[in-house]
Design a protein around this motif. Structure first.
Motif, mmCIF file in Angstrom:
data_model
loop_
_atom_site.group_PDB
_atom_site.id
_atom_site.type_symbol
_atom_site.label_atom_id
_atom_site.label_comp_id
_atom_site.label_asym_id
_atom_site.label_seq_id
_atom_site.Cartn_x
_atom_site.Cartn_y
_atom_site.Cartn_z
ATOM 1 N N ASP A 5 78.284 185.306 167.443
ATOM 2 C CA ASP A 5 77.913 183.944 167.041
ATOM 3 C C ASP A 5 77.583 183.785 165.562
ATOM 4 O O ASP A 5 76.562 183.207 165.205
ATOM 5 C CB ASP A 5 76.749 183.441 167.914
ATOM 6 C CG ASP A 5 77.145 183.424 169.383
ATOM 7 O OD1 ASP A 5 77.859 182.493 169.777
ATOM 8 O OD2 ASP A 5 76.783 184.372 170.103
ATOM 9 N N ASP A 42 82.817 184.314 168.818
ATOM 10 C CA ASP A 42 82.406 183.299 167.850
ATOM 11 C C ASP A 42 82.058 183.889 166.488
ATOM 12 O O ASP A 42 81.080 183.497 165.859
ATOM 13 C CB ASP A 42 81.277 182.410 168.408
ATOM 14 C CG ASP A 42 81.788 181.464 169.496
ATOM 15 O OD1 ASP A 42 83.017 181.424 169.729
ATOM 16 O OD2 ASP A 42 80.970 180.773 170.115
ATOM 17 N N ASN A 101 84.264 181.111 172.561
ATOM 18 C CA ASN A 101 84.851 179.809 172.911
ATOM 19 C C ASN A 101 85.319 179.062 171.668
ATOM 20 O O ASN A 101 86.022 178.069 171.774
ATOM 21 C CB ASN A 101 83.847 178.951 173.689
ATOM 22 C CG ASN A 101 82.526 178.814 172.970
ATOM 23 O OD1 ASN A 101 81.891 179.818 172.656
ATOM 24 N ND2 ASN A 101 82.122 177.603 172.687
ATOM 25 N N HIS A 134 81.121 187.570 175.910
ATOM 26 C CA HIS A 134 80.721 186.543 174.950
ATOM 27 C C HIS A 134 79.544 185.769 175.534
ATOM 28 O O HIS A 134 78.562 185.506 174.850
ATOM 29 C CB HIS A 134 81.873 185.600 174.602
ATOM 30 C CG HIS A 134 81.409 184.474 173.741
ATOM 31 N ND1 HIS A 134 80.741 184.696 172.551
ATOM 32 C CD2 HIS A 134 81.437 183.116 173.901
ATOM 33 C CE1 HIS A 134 80.407 183.531 172.016
ATOM 34 N NE2 HIS A 134 80.807 182.559 172.813
ATOM 35 N N HIS A 173 76.536 183.620 172.732
ATOM 36 C CA HIS A 173 76.960 182.288 173.110
ATOM 37 C C HIS A 173 75.852 181.251 173.260
ATOM 38 O O HIS A 173 75.989 180.131 172.776
ATOM 39 C CB HIS A 173 77.811 182.306 174.388
ATOM 40 C CG HIS A 173 78.279 180.952 174.813
ATOM 41 N ND1 HIS A 173 79.165 180.204 174.065
ATOM 42 C CD2 HIS A 173 77.963 180.174 175.889
ATOM 43 C CE1 HIS A 173 79.385 179.048 174.677
ATOM 44 N NE2 HIS A 173 78.670 179.004 175.775
#
Ligand code: MN
Length: 256
Positions: free
Chosen positions: A9, A42, A80, A115, A196
């Motif tokens: 992330d 991410d 995502n 994730h 995430h």
């Protein structure tokens, strides 16, 4: 002793140059030859395809390649936001794409790496959209469009994602307890590391066989602060990352 370093992330984007700078500094200073760096999704706030020639994409490609050349193995899971990362990026950087979930050994224990979006099963609308975005035909068609057109699509996707996040109840966007247990059970894992949700924490989950599993939720990155979890083969510990360097935490994060 080689270490395994877990991050996720970062949401690298032109709009947050400080985070990109912190990531560059971290890569230069922290992983040593022989270490393994796991980026659990991410890395980018958007990835429009491995043919992206924008400065940010070029910069990160150069950094990952340099890491690989000095003996740091890089493993990447798609998030995502950067689900279009593919084989070409891996070939060009020497990184290895991991499936999600991925079972490995961390601190001597069977550990699942994810994730984390697959755990958020209460968010039915998101899971439905995810199935569409991960469809190989959809991706093939998307990647045939020009870079300019894909940049527009990504901007639109980000805008809508921000709107939906603002409107969806916080609990719905968190990991579902039963889904967590199902994944641990299916893979016979006693640890789970994921990102995430941007809710860094250490959670305990009693398993059906009486064992207690531990779930480590990774931190979102910011320009002035980030964190990693580091496995020295015996223990998994949290490390703070800031523009002044990396350091151990002042106090351990209590399980909850
Ligand atoms: Mn995510």
């Amino acid at each position: 002793m080689p270490e395994k370093i877990f991050i996720s992330d970062l949401h690298l984007s032109d709009t947050r140059p400080d985070t990109t700078a912190l990531f560059g500094q971290f890569l230069e200073q922290r992983p040593q030859a022989g270490d393994q760096l796991y980026i659990l999704g991410d890395l980018f706030d958007a990835w429009i395809g491995d043919d992206d020639d924008a400065p940010l994409a070029e910069q990160v490609r150069t950094w990952l390649k340099a890491l690989n050349q000095r003996g740091v193995q890089v493993f990447i899971q798609r998030g995502n936001r950067d689900f279009l990362m593919g084989k070409r990026l891996m070939r060009e950087t020497g990184a290895m794409l991991l499936p999600d979930p991925y079972l490995t050994t961390v601190a001597g224990q069977p550990t699942l790496l994810m994730h984390g979006d697959l755990l958020c099963t209460d968010d039915l609308a998101y899971q439905k959209a995810r199935r569409k975005l991960r469809n190989p035909l959809f991706q093939w068609l998307a990647l045939r469009r020009s870079l300019a057109s894909r940049r527009e699509m990504a901007a639109e996707y980000r805008r809508r994602s921000g709107e939906v996040t603002a409107q969806t109840a916080a609990e719905i966007m968190d990991a579902n307890e039963q889904t967590i247990l199902d994944h641990l059970q299916r893979h016979q894992a006693t640890q789970l590391i994921h990102g995430h949700t941007h809710r860094p924490a250490v959670h305990k989950h009693p398993l059906a066989d009486g064992r207690i599993a531990t779930r480590y939720v990774l931190d979102e990155w910011h320009g002035d602060h980030a964190a990693a979890w580091v496995d020295d083969d015996k223990t998994l510990r949290r490390e703070e990352i800031s523009p002044s360097g990396t350091s151990p935490p002042s106090a351990p994060v209590p399980p909850r």
